[in-house]
Design an enzyme around this catalytic site. Structure first.
Site, mmCIF file in Angstrom:
data_model
loop_
_atom_site.group_PDB
_atom_site.id
_atom_site.type_symbol
_atom_site.label_atom_id
_atom_site.label_comp_id
_atom_site.label_asym_id
_atom_site.label_seq_id
_atom_site.Cartn_x
_atom_site.Cartn_y
_atom_site.Cartn_z
ATOM 1 N N CYS A 105 0.973 -1.268 -0.019
ATOM 2 C CA CYS A 105 0.111 -0.062 -0.096
ATOM 3 C C CYS A 105 0.907 1.203 -0.072
ATOM 4 O O CYS A 105 1.410 1.707 1.079
ATOM 5 C CB CYS A 105 -0.877 0.141 1.219
ATOM 6 N N ILE B 212 -5.301 0.855 -2.273
ATOM 7 C CA ILE B 212 -5.422 -0.409 -2.145
ATOM 8 C C ILE B 212 -5.746 -0.931 -0.595
ATOM 9 O O ILE B 212 -6.519 -1.933 -0.640
ATOM 10 C CB ILE B 212 -3.960 -1.099 -2.572
ATOM 11 N N CYS B 213 -5.619 -0.033 0.191
ATOM 12 C CA CYS B 213 -5.898 -0.379 1.581
ATOM 13 C C CYS B 213 -7.377 -0.224 2.022
ATOM 14 O O CYS B 213 -7.931 -0.937 2.579
ATOM 15 C CB CYS B 213 -4.952 0.530 2.644
ATOM 16 N N THR B 214 -7.807 0.691 1.320
ATOM 17 C CA THR B 214 -9.413 0.898 1.226
ATOM 18 C C THR B 214 -10.090 -0.311 0.655
ATOM 19 O O THR B 214 -11.001 -0.772 1.317
ATOM 20 C CB THR B 214 -9.881 2.315 0.231
#
Ligand code: ZN
Lengths: 178, 430
Positions: A105, B212-214
């Site tokens: 991330c 991407i973390c969401t």
């Protein structure tokens, strides 16, 4: 047809025939040969003739991940720099912003990528993740929760995981520098 | 004086066929180019000599083909690598239900030829990359109606590279149209003269990418669930197997995986077509936007082919999201454009000169001021200054003769931090 050629003659002779090298290829050559990496980062090309696929090892010299060597793969497609490079961690590591499949991330790898950024910016961004992991953008949720709730346990887990131990049933890769 | 007077009538050119077009071609006006020759000569060129290539036979392509045929272009070629999908039929009006599954280029060509007598449309069902410079050289003009950035970058670079200082015919005007929902643009690119597609790459609307973390932790939208299925679950479950966004079975798998995820998080709105739309990055196509942009492109093609009026210089932007707004400006060429910018220098060196000697020459050259140059040809590296591994791998080349690595007339790409982008050297030997 309009007579374009006369316009061509009027401009300076700078624009001559250009090479057949693709824009992506030239850009990658430029990015790589101008990398300005600290001694904590090293690139490795499995095939030195292929500039589009290579690995990066980060060995942080400070912070909680000091003592480890973390490996990433870079894959650059022909649409670079319109598309960002695809970066994955090739080890199973315990880090709030890296999941067990190696997804990372980092905003500039996805939503904040711009063609003006380069491989150096991505590498520096990756290294930063090891100095300042970010519990607000979790990919490994357990690690992130631990980090924000119980920092001491988190630090212990980091140390253990780097030695290749199992944490909460998940076995991590040993990443210690020998 | 109606159109029989043009003297080049074919059996298809019935009386009055070109009445309206001829209003423009029969007399010069205040904005016509000095080279414009009203009457038979220009009509003969447009109708019997001009050869035009249309790249893309989709939403824009169908409009472009129809416009060109009705304007009087008679030798039209079209390339498209896609086949017709049922979802195309609402706007790609050259296709019917019975054509679903057939190649767009071929069906479009047949339709136009049947509908507009006397026009020849030559289709090619395949990729633009299948064709070489000789192929592109045969056209007077090229119009692009593509939705792929990659394909546009390729044709743009190909046309810029084709320009040969000795041959005026090698400069092919490129008219590029593009639409995204209610927005669109049309532009005229004169390779090496005006700014090119690559020059404006940073103006492109970014495709929406979610953090991407969401996607992994806090999905709120159906799109987050679909991205989760395609970005995280697909590689986890299928490993190395590549996802093919044109394979309905793959879309179905993604749809089902995303639906489960959506249920878990109480998110509504995951559908099969949304899944396909998200993974293929489909922006809803609006027929009227396509029509406006295609008309603008064909208008430019007509003006350039006939010199009957000043052509677009060089970027027309349409914003139809709030009312109808358009803006035309001159997009400037970038000195550091990797395709049309930079410099090309002819260099004549001794066939005995080692690579090391060439590097010394470059560093000493006062007018280009290069420090630490890295050299390569289109298919191999000659010498790279960094990273250390590549420097070591290419170091043995330093003592080799340049003539062993580069054929006479061959090109070397030079990059260096002191150059805005790159420099190309054309090497000849003494
Ligand atoms: Zn350019």
């Amino acid at each position: 047809m309009i007579k374009i050629w006369s316009m061509k003659k009027n401009e300076d002779a700078a624009a001559k025939k250009k090479p057949k090298t693709s824009a992506a290829q030239i850009r990658v050559q430029k990015d790589l040969t101008e990398l300005d990496l600290p001694s904590t980062m090293q690139t490795y090309f499995p095939d030195p003739a292929d500039l589009l696929n290579f690995n990066l090892t980060i060995t942080p010299d400070e912070g909680m991940y000091k003592g480890g060597a973390f490996a990433f793969s870079f894959a650059i497609n022909p649409n670079y720099p319109h598309d960002p490079p695809k970066v994955k961690c090739t080890q199973k590591i315990y880090h709030p912003n890296v999941d067990l499949e190696g997804n990372v991330c980092l905003n500039i790898l996805r939503e904040d990528w711009k063609p003006v950024l380069n491989l150096n910016s991505v590498m520096v961004g990756l290294q930063y993740l090891f100095l300042e992991p970010n519990a607000d953008d979790p990919l490994n949720k357990d690690a992130a929760t631990e980090m924000s709730k119980n920092r001491d346990t988190f630090l212990q887990h980091v140390k253990q995981s780097m030695r290749g131990n199992t944490i909460k049933g998940i076995s991590y890769d040993s990443v210690l520098v020998h | 004086m109606i159109s029989q007077s043009n003297g080049f009538a074919t059996p298809h050119d019935w009386a009055g066929r070109y009445y309206h077009i001829d209003q423009i071609l029969d007399a010069s006006g205040p904005r016509t180019d000095p080279a414009f020759s009203a009457g038979d000569e220009v009509k003969d060129f447009l109708r019997n000599k001009a050869k035009i290539l249309v790249i893309g036979a989709g939403g824009l392509g169908c409009e472009i083909l129809a416009n060109l045929a009705l304007t009087g272009f008679k030798d039209i070629h079209v390339i498209d690598m896609d086949t017709i999908d049922i979802s195309n039929l609402n706007r790609q009006f050259l296709f019917r239900q019975k054509d679903v599954g057939k190649p767009k280029a071929i069906v479009a060509a047949e339709f136009i030829m049947k509908r507009v007598p006397g026009v020849t449309v030559t289709p090619y069902f395949g990729k633009i990359q299948d064709k070489d410079e000789d192929y592109y050289m045969q056209f007077n003009l090229i119009i692009c109606g593509l939705d792929s950035v990659e394909a546009r970058r390729w044709i743009n670079a190909t046309l810029v590279n084709m320009v040969d200082g000795e041959n005026p015919e090698s400069l092919k005007p490129l008219i590029d149209g593009g639409t995204e929902g209610f927005k669109g643009q049309a532009r005229v690119i004169l390779p090496t003269i005006t700014s090119c597609y690559e020059c404006s790459l940073d103006m492109l609307n970014k495709q929406t990418a979610f953090p991407i973390c969401t996607i992994a932790n806090t999905p709120r939208l159906p799109e987050h669930c679909i991205e989760w299925a395609s970005v995280l679950e697909w590689p986890r479950v299928h490993g190395e197997k590549k996802m093919d966004t044109d394979d309905p079975e793959h879309i179905t798998w993604l749809y089902q995986t995303a639906s489960k995820r959506a249920k878990e998080f109480n998110i509504e709105g995951v559908t099969w077509s949304l899944t396909q739309g998200v993974v293929k990055n489909i922006i809803p196509a609006i027929a009227s936007t396509n029509a406006i942009i295609a008309a603008s492109c064909c208008n430019e093609a007509f003006k350039i082919a006939t010199s009957s009026a000043a052509y677009l210089n060089n970027y027309f932007m349409l914003i139809g999201t709030d009312g109808v707004y358009s803006y035309t400006f001159e997009h400037e060429k970038r000195a550091d454009c990797p395709v049309c910018g930079g410099e090309a220098v002819d260099m004549s060196i001794s066939s005995e000169l080692p690579v090391e000697g060439l590097i010394d020459l470059l560093v000493e050259k006062q007018d280009i001021q290069i420090k630490k140059p890295s050299l390569s040809t289109a298919n191999k590296q000659i010498y790279l200054q960094a990273p250390p591994q590549l420097e070591a791998a290419t170091r043995p080349n330093l003592s080799k003769k340049v003539s062993e690595l580069v054929p006479p007339g061959g090109e070397i790409t030079v990059t260096a931090s002191t150059l805005p982008f790159s420099l190309s050297l054309r090497i000849t030997y003494t």
